[in-house]
Motif scaffolding. Structure first.
Motif, PDB file in Angstrom:
ATOM      1  N   SER A   1       1.019  -1.173   0.085  1.00  0.00           N
ATOM      2  CA  SER A   1      -0.167  -0.320   0.178  1.00  0.00           C
ATOM      3  C   SER A   1       0.932   1.018   0.232  1.00  0.00           C
ATOM      4  O   SER A   1       2.239   1.219   0.764  1.00  0.00           O
ATOM      5  CB  SER A   1      -0.703  -0.316   1.481  1.00  0.00           C
ATOM      6  N   GLY A   2       0.446   2.425  -0.663  1.00  0.00           N
ATOM      7  CA  GLY A   2       1.311   3.742  -0.318  1.00  0.00           C
ATOM      8  C   GLY A   2       0.825   3.876  -1.478  1.00  0.00           C
ATOM      9  O   GLY A   2      -0.412   3.560  -2.225  1.00  0.00           O
ATOM     10  N   GLY A   3       1.698   4.978  -2.346  1.00  0.00           N
ATOM     11  CA  GLY A   3       1.512   6.025  -3.872  1.00  0.00           C
ATOM     12  C   GLY A   3       2.659   5.399  -4.916  1.00  0.00           C
ATOM     13  O   GLY A   3       2.703   3.676  -4.365  1.00  0.00           O
ATOM     14  N   ILE A   4       2.098   5.608  -5.752  1.00  0.00           N
ATOM     15  CA  ILE A   4       2.161   5.263  -7.045  1.00  0.00           C
ATOM     16  C   ILE A   4       3.739   5.367  -7.492  1.00  0.00           C
ATOM     17  O   ILE A   4       4.458   6.388  -7.812  1.00  0.00           O
ATOM     18  CB  ILE A   4       1.839   5.504  -7.973  1.00  0.00           C
ATOM     19  N   ALA A   5       4.295   3.600  -7.754  1.00  0.00           N
ATOM     20  CA  ALA A   5       5.825   4.237  -8.451  1.00  0.00           C
ATOM     21  C   ALA A   5       6.068   4.406  -9.646  1.00  0.00           C
ATOM     22  O   ALA A   5       5.384   4.595 -10.405  1.00  0.00           O
ATOM     23  CB  ALA A   5       6.503   3.228  -8.527  1.00  0.00           C
ATOM     24  N   LEU A   6       6.795   4.974 -10.214  1.00  0.00           N
ATOM     25  CA  LEU A   6       7.353   5.850 -10.618  1.00  0.00           C
ATOM     26  C   LEU A   6       9.112   5.484 -11.464  1.00  0.00           C
ATOM     27  O   LEU A   6       8.922   4.924 -11.487  1.00  0.00           O
ATOM     28  CB  LEU A   6       7.275   7.506 -10.775  1.00  0.00           C
ATOM     29  N   THR A   7       9.219   5.981 -12.849  1.00  0.00           N
ATOM     30  CA  THR A   7      10.398   5.847 -13.519  1.00  0.00           C
ATOM     31  C   THR A   7      10.650   4.046 -13.886  1.00  0.00           C
ATOM     32  O   THR A   7      10.104   3.884 -14.583  1.00  0.00           O
ATOM     33  CB  THR A   7      11.845   6.942 -12.352  1.00  0.00           C
TER      34      THR A   7
ATOM     35  N   LEU B   1      13.073  11.097 -15.484  1.00  0.00           N
ATOM     36  CA  LEU B   1      12.888  10.241 -15.669  1.00  0.00           C
ATOM     37  C   LEU B   1      14.073   9.315 -16.019  1.00  0.00           C
ATOM     38  O   LEU B   1      13.958   7.751 -15.472  1.00  0.00           O
ATOM     39  CB  LEU B   1      12.126  10.164 -16.467  1.00  0.00           C
ATOM     40  N   ASN B   2      14.968   9.393 -15.686  1.00  0.00           N
ATOM     41  CA  ASN B   2      16.151   8.726 -16.047  1.00  0.00           C
ATOM     42  C   ASN B   2      17.590   9.626 -15.758  1.00  0.00           C
ATOM     43  O   ASN B   2      17.516  10.989 -15.429  1.00  0.00           O
ATOM     44  CB  ASN B   2      15.972   8.218 -17.724  1.00  0.00           C
ATOM     45  N   GLU B   3      19.070   8.896 -16.016  1.00  0.00           N
ATOM     46  CA  GLU B   3      19.797   9.544 -16.205  1.00  0.00           C
ATOM     47  C   GLU B   3      21.304   9.524 -16.763  1.00  0.00           C
ATOM     48  O   GLU B   3      20.931   8.066 -17.105  1.00  0.00           O
ATOM     49  CB  GLU B   3      20.479  10.206 -14.613  1.00  0.00           C
ATOM     50  N   THR B   4      22.266  10.136 -16.987  1.00  0.00           N
ATOM     51  CA  THR B   4      23.246   9.183 -18.325  1.00  0.00           C
ATOM     52  C   THR B   4      24.346  10.393 -18.124  1.00  0.00           C
ATOM     53  O   THR B   4      23.806  11.420 -17.224  1.00  0.00           O
ATOM     54  CB  THR B   4      22.797   9.583 -19.599  1.00  0.00           C
TER      55      THR B   4
END
Length: 630
Positions: free
Chosen positions: A206-212, A601-604
């Protein structure tokens, strides 16, 4: 427990995203979601055994894998991808020819990463690269592969890949099980597994929505685990609000960016994509992937400054100087212990014998040495000592706030902590006391709050002086900064390092707090986000924080990633450029003003060794340089 092997086929330039995919598949999903199915992902740098030959190992792994996840991006198809894709194609063709039953066939899962819209747009490498790949597969000399075969291979790959329904990863999309790409991947994975592997419903979360980065991972999880129509949730995203008056620890286990390692003895904050580390008694710098970028050849180094990108460094028994991000001295070692400060706003205080002045990035003296004490510039002002008291000068060396304080430190968020008549207070730039309370210790304002100590407990006040997070955190036992001086006070030719205990300051929406002998992190509402579990913890900087577990004889240290993906921008210049590609030469899409909400969103790390974030802001996607955010 049954094992399912997943081969991750990718180009080296997409390694960062694929490595995170590997880590989550290998650790998080196996622990959190499965009891009867163990996911065994495979990636070259993680699974190669030293001494084994590369090509036969890859071929065997492809032959043994149930799933082939093929990542394609705007970077095109890599050399080894040609080798791997062709072997997957050969396996698919052989299975079709031999009429292998569906549940036993290899399953190809094609993924289009952000930045590319269609598989037809994928760029192929030069013919020589394809020629070498074909020679490996067919076990012939390179010269035996002619131009016709190369073009035929390109067409075969295009036809092979074009025959699949491609899953496009939009990393900003909130994850629900009924989204189209989840359904597609569910059909690709669940059907061939559910008939011969008993699946158990995963633990309820339970909790918030996971992203990325969990988009792809959640997709595979849903397919293999035969999930219901409930969203994946994360215990360390969007925690349930709690009253400010008390803190209830919540069990949170952040994913470690780098594996904790006994060889790292101490570490600093990331600035310009580099962080100082101490290894075997010597200091150098690592990048965001944990690779050594400046060898540990120094006795001590400090963090690189923003935006000047210089750092104090020295060798044992020698003077201090300033190095650049190549590890070379830009200002030669000529300053004694505590006799020079970090650069800030283009200047650094530098002292000789008993007086201090200021130098520029070339080491040229721009404010003459005449002060027996000096501190860093911030918001156009710097604290200096004269006639036994501290005041503030501007960059033209004009006194704007007369000397009247026993101690004085730099301005942050338009307020400066000072001590007068043995009492701490905050003043504005007109030298007017704004907050004048009886605190044993105070710190800088950061993100609207300041840590204060009273009766051996720490809490937080706002800019009006109201206690918004009550006094409840313990006084840390570990040693505060020793060499990183906010100011230098010279008395009888002895230079004393002066600084505030800023270990509790907020940074990137989180602050380190000390409770029951352990460090953890809270948000501005006073809620614990990462429960106390560390023996040492630094600020978050460029989305990473240095932490340690265990004590001196059995201490492991490393870096953890920021638990939140959505942040409010704050920069040195009031805005940051959003570019089409992760390079300062990329097309400028828009200027993002301070206070904007962005989703990372991402990293490079680009070819210039700069760290960049891919973000979504105002429904637009692009890249920003990580070090431009405060």
């Amino acid at each position: 427990m049954s094992q399912v092997s997943v081969f991750l086929c990718h180009k080296s330039k997409d390694k960062n995203f694929v490595k995170r995919t590997y880590n989550k598949l290998n650790k998080r999903l196996n622990i959190s979601f499965f009891k009867s199915v163990e996911i065994k992902p495979w990636i070259d740098e993680k699974n190669f055994t030293p001494g084994n030959q590369v090509d036969p190992t890859i071929s065997q792994q492809i032959a043994d894998s149930k799933f082939g996840v093929i990542f394609l991006s705007k970077h095109g198809i890599g050399d080894y991808q040609i080798y791997e894709i062709m072997q997957f194609k050969q396996r698919v063709d052989a299975e079709e020819k031999n009429k292998v039953v569906t549940k036993d066939k290899v399953v190809i899962i094609p993924i289009l990463l952000p930045g590319i819209q269609d598989v037809k747009d994928v760029q192929f490498p030069e013919n020589e690269v394809i020629q070498k790949a074909l020679a490996k597969i067919r076990k012939v000399e390179v010269d035996n592969i002619n131009e016709t075969e190369i073009q035929k291979t390109i067409e075969e790959i295009k036809k092979f890949l074009g025959g699949y329904h491609w899953i496009k990863i939009d990393l900003a999309t909130k994850i629900f099980w009924n989204e189209p790409f989840f359904k597609t991947l569910e059909k690709a994975i669940k059907d061939p597994i559910k008939d011969n592997i008993p699946i158990k419903v995963p633990y309820a979360v339970s909790g918030g929505i996971a992203l990325t980065g969990v988009v792809l991972l959640g997709t595979i999880a849903s397919a293999i685990a035969n999930m219901t129509s409930k969203p994946i949730n994360s215990t360390n995203v969007n925690p349930t609000p709690q009253p400010r008056v008390s803190i209830t620890p919540r069990p949170v286990s952040p994913e470690f960016k780098f594996e904790l390692n006994r060889t790292i003895e101490s570490g600093g904050n990331f600035n310009h994509g580099l962080a100082r580390v101490r290894i075997n008694g010597q200091s150098g710098y690592i990048d965001r992937l944990g690779n050594i970028q400046i060898p540990a050849n120094f006795d001590r180094v400090l963090d690189f400054s923003k935006p000047d990108n210089l750092a104090l460094a020295w060798e044992y028994g020698k003077n201090r100087g300033y190095i650049n991000n190549q590890g070379k001295y830009q200002i030669n070692p000529m300053y004694g212990r505590n006799m020079a400060g970090q650069f800030s706003e283009g200047k650094a205080y530098a002292c000789h014998v008993s007086t201090c002045g200021y130098i520029d990035r070339n080491g040229k003296e721009v404010i003459k040495r005449k002060y027996p004490g000096a501190g860093r510039f911030s918001e156009g002002l710097a604290p200096v000592k004269i006639n036994g008291k501290w005041g503030y000068i501007n960059k033209d060396d004009d006194f704007l706030i007369p000397e009247s304080f026993d101690e004085a430190y730099q301005f942050r968020e338009s307020l400066a902590p000072v001590k007068q008549d043995n009492q701490w207070m905050y003043i504005d730039k007109n030298a007017k006391p704004v907050i004048k309370e009886k605190f044993d210790k105070i710190s800088y304002f950061s993100e609207g709050l300041a840590a204060v100590k009273q009766d051996n407990k720490w809490g937080y006040i706002n800019r009006q002086g109201n206690m918004v997070i009550p006094l409840q955190f313990d006084e840390p036992k570990d040693t505060p900064r020793r060499f990183d001086c906010d100011a230098t006070d010279i008395t009888n030719n002895k230079a004393e390092c002066k600084n505030l205990d800023n270990r509790h300051d907020f940074s990137e929406g989180l602050a380190a707090i000390y409770m029951n002998g352990k460090w953890g992190y809270i948000n501005p509402q006073g809620n614990i986000v990462i429960e106390p579990q560390f023996s040492q913890a630094n600020h978050f900087s460029e989305r990473l924080a240095y932490v340690c577990q265990g004590e001196e004889n059995d201490k492991k240290c490393g870096y953890i990633g920021h638990p939140f993906n959505t942040i409010i921008t704050k920069t040195l210049d009031g805005s940051v450029n959003l570019r089409q590609i992760p390079n300062i030469k990329g097309t400028l899409l828009q200027k993002i003003q301070d206070g904007s909400s962005i989703t990372i969103l991402n990293e490079t790390i680009n070819s210039n060794k700069e760290a960049w974030y891919q973000i979504k802001v105002n429904n637009q996607f692009g890249w920003i340089r990580s070090d431009l955010l405060q």
